[in-house]
Write an enzyme that holds these catalytic residues in place. Structure first.
Site, mmCIF file in Angstrom:
data_model
loop_
_atom_site.group_PDB
_atom_site.id
_atom_site.type_symbol
_atom_site.label_atom_id
_atom_site.label_comp_id
_atom_site.label_asym_id
_atom_site.label_seq_id
_atom_site.Cartn_x
_atom_site.Cartn_y
_atom_site.Cartn_z
ATOM 1 C CB ALA A 78 -0.647 -0.080 1.430
ATOM 2 N NE ARG A 80 -1.443 1.275 5.882
ATOM 3 C CZ ARG A 80 -2.254 0.688 5.069
ATOM 4 N NH1 ARG A 80 -2.854 1.203 4.028
ATOM 5 N NH2 ARG A 80 -2.491 -0.540 5.338
ATOM 6 C CE1 TYR A 81 2.444 -0.238 6.300
ATOM 7 C CE2 TYR A 81 1.055 -1.102 4.593
ATOM 8 C CZ TYR A 81 1.425 -1.119 5.949
ATOM 9 O OH TYR A 81 0.140 -1.504 6.657
ATOM 10 C CB THR A 82 5.755 2.109 -1.591
ATOM 11 O OG1 THR A 82 4.574 2.829 -1.798
ATOM 12 C CG2 THR A 82 5.395 0.567 -1.312
#
Length: 471
Positions: A78, A80-82
């Protein structure tokens, strides 16, 4: 495409360039959605992810940090992680954008503006290809090797009369990011590039390896473009389970960054026959249907006309566009130089009468009065008088006038050089050519896809796999 252009321009605007730190993709998606692209965050993130995948794009435009999906069809993490930043090659698509090289239009809410096209230094359309479906038409352009495409551009600058068939000496054919082998003959490829449509037959590459304890393994070293590796290995596994291919006993995926699918053969089996079966019954051999439909520029910079083009036309359109961009860039630089020279000439005028200038300023009623008196006494323009009044006191030192005179001399020489280039179309074309050759040194790499031509294909024969057993 608009979404890709807006992502790149949005990141450029936020200074997330290739030499900056990676920024959260959620940040990028939010900023692009808020300012430029009024669609869902999923649509923007999916486009951003594809721009970072080295197995989807021959030259990825975004440098991703984190899980951006894989050749096995795994979904990316998602947003928000990358994290992401522009790749170096994307900087070359955007570098000249602040120098009035392309037209801008208002964004969807009219709060800011966005570029209609990017001032690309590289023929991005051919280098990375594109796939798209619109109303009543579609496009499917394969990726190509940057070195080959740039060489074709340079040759076309030298000789405008070259035809597509001449350019194919340089552009050997599509060059897919994950390798593979093209089976089309030279004549078939020539027809595809001359008509702008046709089918490229593509298949994976393989080799054999001896097992330590005897027997042979088949090693698949590349698979066709846009084929899901995980699904392909599953399909080969099903064929083994259903005993449709008795010589094959096992398949496993040992891929790291490179593709390596290992298939174990029974002793004394014919690897050629096994591969003939797999090419026929799995995605190890596919067709890439080329359709070089592009939006061709019209009188209105915001509207393009769809047209199917041959290779020469695409390169010619790119070169015409580059000439326009380079011309506009030089015009912008010349205007900036003239504006700076104008101010420097104002400084030169008053430096001979510094004491008088200071007296005028001290006796004036305020800034507006001082400006009016300076203009009247020294015959200055508004801008020159404004610059003199804003000048810091240390600039009145004796050495500073030498600095100003030196800068004025350099600026005059540079302005003359640019004016000479703008007067000569030949010099403008030479600039376009030299810039392309510079980029070829940076991005020209070896082909990944082999052009095999019509190879000797083993005919698949079902009888060859009937095993002799007591019944």
């Amino acid at each position: 495409k608009p979404v890709q252009r807006r992502i790149l321009y949005g990141m450029w605007n936020e200074s997330i360039t290739f030499d900056a730190k990676h920024k959260k993709c959620a940040n990028v998606v939010g900023s692009v959605m808020g300012k430029f692209h009024p669609h869902g965050d999923t649509a923007i993130y999916d486009a951003l992810v594809r721009l970072a995948q080295d197995f989807s794009l021959r030259y990825p435009l975004i440098d991703g940090h984190g899980n951006f999906g894989s050749l096995d069809g795994d979904a990316p993490a998602a947003f928000r992680y990358t994290e992401a930043r522009l790749a170096r090659i994307a900087d070359d698509l955007l570098a000249e954008i602040s120098r009035n090289t392309v037209d801008f239009r208002p964004t969807y809410d009219g709060n800011t503006v966005e570029p209609i096209v990017l001032p690309a230094k590289l023929p991005q359309l051919l280098m990375n290809g594109t796939t798209g479906i619109a109303v009543g038409m579609a496009t499917n352009i394969p990726p190509h090797n940057a070195g080959e495409v740039i060489e074709a551009c340079v040759e076309l600058i030298k000789d405008k009369n070259l035809e597509t068939k001449d350019l194919l000496k340089f552009v050997k054919g599509p060059d897919f990011p994950i390798g593979g082998q093209i089976l089309n003959s030279k004549k078939e490829l020539r027809d595809i590039y001359e008509t702008g449509q046709g089918s490229v037959r593509l298949r994976g590459e393989w080799t054999t390896e001896e097992r330590p304890r005897g027997g042979t393994n088949i090693i698949i070293t590349s698979i066709p473009y846009a084929v899901n590796k995980g699904t392909l290995v599953e399909r080969i596994g099903e064929i083994i389970m259903e005993r449709k291919l008795p010589p094959l006993t096992d398949v496993r995926d040992e891929s790291t960054k490179d593709v390596r699918i290992v298939m174990e053969l029974k002793k004394d089996s014919d690897a050629e026959l096994v591969m003939a079966y797999l090419f026929k019954h799995t995605a190890l051999a596919t067709n890439f249907n080329v359709n070089m439909t592009c939006l061709v520029p019209t009188e209105n910079p915001e509207v393009g006309t769809p047209k199917r083009l041959d290779l020469k036309s695409i390169l010619q359109h790119f070169l015409t566009f580059r000439l326009e961009v380079v011309t506009r860039r030089f015009q912008f630089d010349l205007e900036q130089l003239k504006a700076r020279l104008h101010l420097l000439e104002g400084f030169e005028k008053v430096y001979d009468a510094l004491d008088e200038m200071l007296k005028i300023i001290r006796k004036s009623e305020g800034k507006a009065d001082a400006k009016a008196k300076l203009i009247a006494r020294f015959k200055l323009s508004e801008e020159q008088a404004e610059a003199i009044l804003e000048m810091k006191l240390y600039k009145l030192a004796r050495l500073e006038i030498l600095v100003i005179e030196k800068e004025a001399k350099e600026k005059r020489a540079e302005a003359k050089r640019i004016a000479d280039i703008l007067k000569s179309e030949k010099q403008l074309w030479n600039t376009v050519r030299d810039e392309l050759l510079e980029l070829q040194k940076i991005y020209g790499d070896k082909r990944r896809t082999k052009i095999g031509g019509a190879v000797e294909e083993v005919e698949y024969n079902e009888d060859a796999f009937i095993s002799d057993e007591d019944a």
